[in-house]
Design a protein around this motif. Structure first.
Motif, PDB file in Angstrom:
ATOM      1  N   GLY A 150      49.221   2.044   8.394  1.00 24.02           N
ATOM      2  CA  GLY A 150      50.281   3.001   8.074  1.00 24.02           C
ATOM      3  C   GLY A 150      49.841   3.972   7.010  1.00 24.02           C
ATOM      4  N   VAL A 151      50.823   4.574   6.340  1.00 23.46           N
ATOM      5  CA  VAL A 151      50.522   5.654   5.404  1.00 23.46           C
ATOM      6  C   VAL A 151      49.714   5.194   4.183  1.00 23.46           C
ATOM      7  CG1 VAL A 151      52.383   7.199   6.101  1.00 23.46           C
ATOM      8  CG2 VAL A 151      52.802   5.483   4.316  1.00 23.46           C
ATOM      9  N   ASP A 203      46.280   5.142   5.370  1.00 17.55           N
ATOM     10  CA  ASP A 203      45.850   6.536   5.513  1.00 17.55           C
ATOM     11  C   ASP A 203      45.469   7.126   4.154  1.00 17.55           C
ATOM     12  OD1 ASP A 203      46.277   6.394   8.241  1.00 17.55           O
ATOM     13  OD2 ASP A 203      48.094   7.634   8.228  1.00 17.55           O
ATOM     14  N   ALA A 204      46.266   6.843   3.124  1.00 20.23           N
ATOM     15  CA  ALA A 204      45.947   7.328   1.777  1.00 20.23           C
ATOM     16  C   ALA A 204      44.612   6.743   1.308  1.00 20.23           C
ATOM     17  CB  ALA A 204      47.062   6.972   0.797  1.00 20.23           C
ATOM     18  N   GLU A 224      57.074   4.453   0.329  1.00 16.45           N
ATOM     19  CA  GLU A 224      57.004   3.042   0.730  1.00 16.45           C
ATOM     20  C   GLU A 224      57.061   2.141  -0.496  1.00 16.45           C
ATOM     21  OE1 GLU A 224      54.118   1.639   3.480  1.00 16.45           O
ATOM     22  OE2 GLU A 224      54.778   2.992   5.055  1.00 16.45           O
ATOM     23  N   GLU A 265      54.559  10.069   1.470  1.00 14.11           N
ATOM     24  CA  GLU A 265      55.078   8.969   2.304  1.00 14.11           C
ATOM     25  C   GLU A 265      54.638   7.608   1.759  1.00 14.11           C
ATOM     26  OE1 GLU A 265      54.354   9.503   6.509  1.00 14.11           O
ATOM     27  OE2 GLU A 265      54.582  11.678   6.295  1.00 14.11           O
ATOM     28  N   ALA A 266      53.410   7.519   1.287  1.00 15.76           N
ATOM     29  CA  ALA A 266      52.922   6.249   0.728  1.00 15.76           C
ATOM     30  C   ALA A 266      53.702   5.881  -0.541  1.00 15.76           C
ATOM     31  CB  ALA A 266      51.423   6.328   0.428  1.00 15.76           C
ATOM     32  N   THR A 305      46.637   6.554  11.061  1.00 11.30           N
ATOM     33  CA  THR A 305      47.851   6.698  11.868  1.00 11.30           C
ATOM     34  C   THR A 305      48.375   8.128  11.877  1.00 11.30           C
ATOM     35  OG1 THR A 305      49.233   6.020  10.000  1.00 11.30           O
ATOM     36  CG2 THR A 305      48.570   4.300  11.568  1.00 11.30           C
ATOM     37  N   SER A 306      48.101   8.887  10.840  1.00 12.16           N
ATOM     38  CA  SER A 306      48.564  10.269  10.753  1.00 12.16           C
ATOM     39  C   SER A 306      47.780  11.152  11.729  1.00 12.16           C
ATOM     40  CB  SER A 306      48.361  10.793   9.325  1.00 12.16           C
ATOM     41  OG  SER A 306      48.361  12.203   9.303  1.00 12.16           O
ATOM     42  N   ILE A 347      50.770  12.492   3.410  1.00 13.44           N
ATOM     43  CA  ILE A 347      50.369  11.093   3.277  1.00 13.44           C
ATOM     44  C   ILE A 347      50.754  10.486   1.928  1.00 13.44           C
ATOM     45  CG2 ILE A 347      48.422   9.470   3.330  1.00 13.44           C
ATOM     46  CD1 ILE A 347      49.022  10.763   6.051  1.00 13.44           C
ATOM     47  N   ASN A 348      50.361  11.127   0.835  1.00 14.87           N
ATOM     48  CA  ASN A 348      50.616  10.541  -0.485  1.00 14.87           C
ATOM     49  C   ASN A 348      52.105  10.410  -0.770  1.00 14.87           C
ATOM     50  OD1 ASN A 348      47.866  10.432  -0.769  1.00 14.87           O
ATOM     51  ND2 ASN A 348      47.741  12.004  -2.362  1.00 14.87           N
TER      52      ASN A 348
END
Length: 196
Positions: free
Chosen positions: A123-124, A127-128, A193, A189-190, A65-66, A186-187
């Motif tokens: 989502g993130v 992505d991670a 969450e 944002e993950a 998604t990124s 990414i990391n």
């Protein structure tokens, strides 16, 4: 009665039996017997791996998604297609037909990447996971190209070594790009969450 210490004669000795050491694996009849054969086998292995990646990378990009991650994967797909072409050049240099031999390691890494897609929400976090799977692949490729480049140098195949070095540098660059995407966005944002 006195006994004399007799020294054994060679006639009394029995030849030691040759026994295989525990855990030593017997080589196949088709096993490489020299560095050149090992080099060629490695080329076949990574040739299969690179071709498999040309199919796997679009799937990773489609599920990311990124925008930065999608760009990184898409750019590396273009490089991977070039890696296939370069390997064909190396085969040509050594006078062999470009032949792929199934790479069990890459097959496993690609399957692990697909599992991550199934086990993460879009989502993130996914992505991670894509970055983690992609970096495992990059590290395998870095190890492989580094070894093959060194084999080529040892065998006096300077043109092949230069081509493999170019690909090795691009694999290292892809790994660095993935790290930057992970660390810069990414990391974090993950992790956020997880806190929600």
């Amino acid at each position: 009665m006195e006994t004399k210490n007799k020294k054994p004669t060679t006639a009394n000795k029995t030849a030691p039996k040759k026994t295989a050491k525990a855990g030593v694996i017997k080589a196949k009849s088709s096993a490489a017997s020299g560095l050149t054969e090992l080099f060629e086998d490695g080329l076949k292995d990574i040739y299969w791996a690179e071709k498999a990646l040309t199919n796997a990378l679009p799937l990773m990009a489609k599920n990311a998604t990124s925008p930065e991650l999608i760009d990184a994967i898409t750019n590396h797909l273009t490089e991977t297609e070039e890696h296939v072409t370069r390997l064909e050049q190396v085969f040509d240099i050594i006078g062999k037909k470009a032949t792929a031999k199934k790479c069990d390691a890459m097959e496993g890494l690609i399957e692990e990447g697909k599992s991550i897609l199934e086990e993460t929400e879009v989502g993130v976090v996914r992505d991670a996971g894509i970055i983690a799977a992609s970096q495992k692949i990059e590290h395998y490729e870095i190890a492989t190209y580094g070894t093959l480049r060194q084999f080529a140098e040892t065998l006096g195949l300077t043109e092949a070594a230069a081509i493999l070095e170019l690909t090795l540098d691009e694999e290292k660059g892809a790994d660095k790009t993935l790290t930057e995407v992970a660390v810069n966005a990414i990391n974090v944002e993950a992790a956020e969450e997880d806190e929600e």
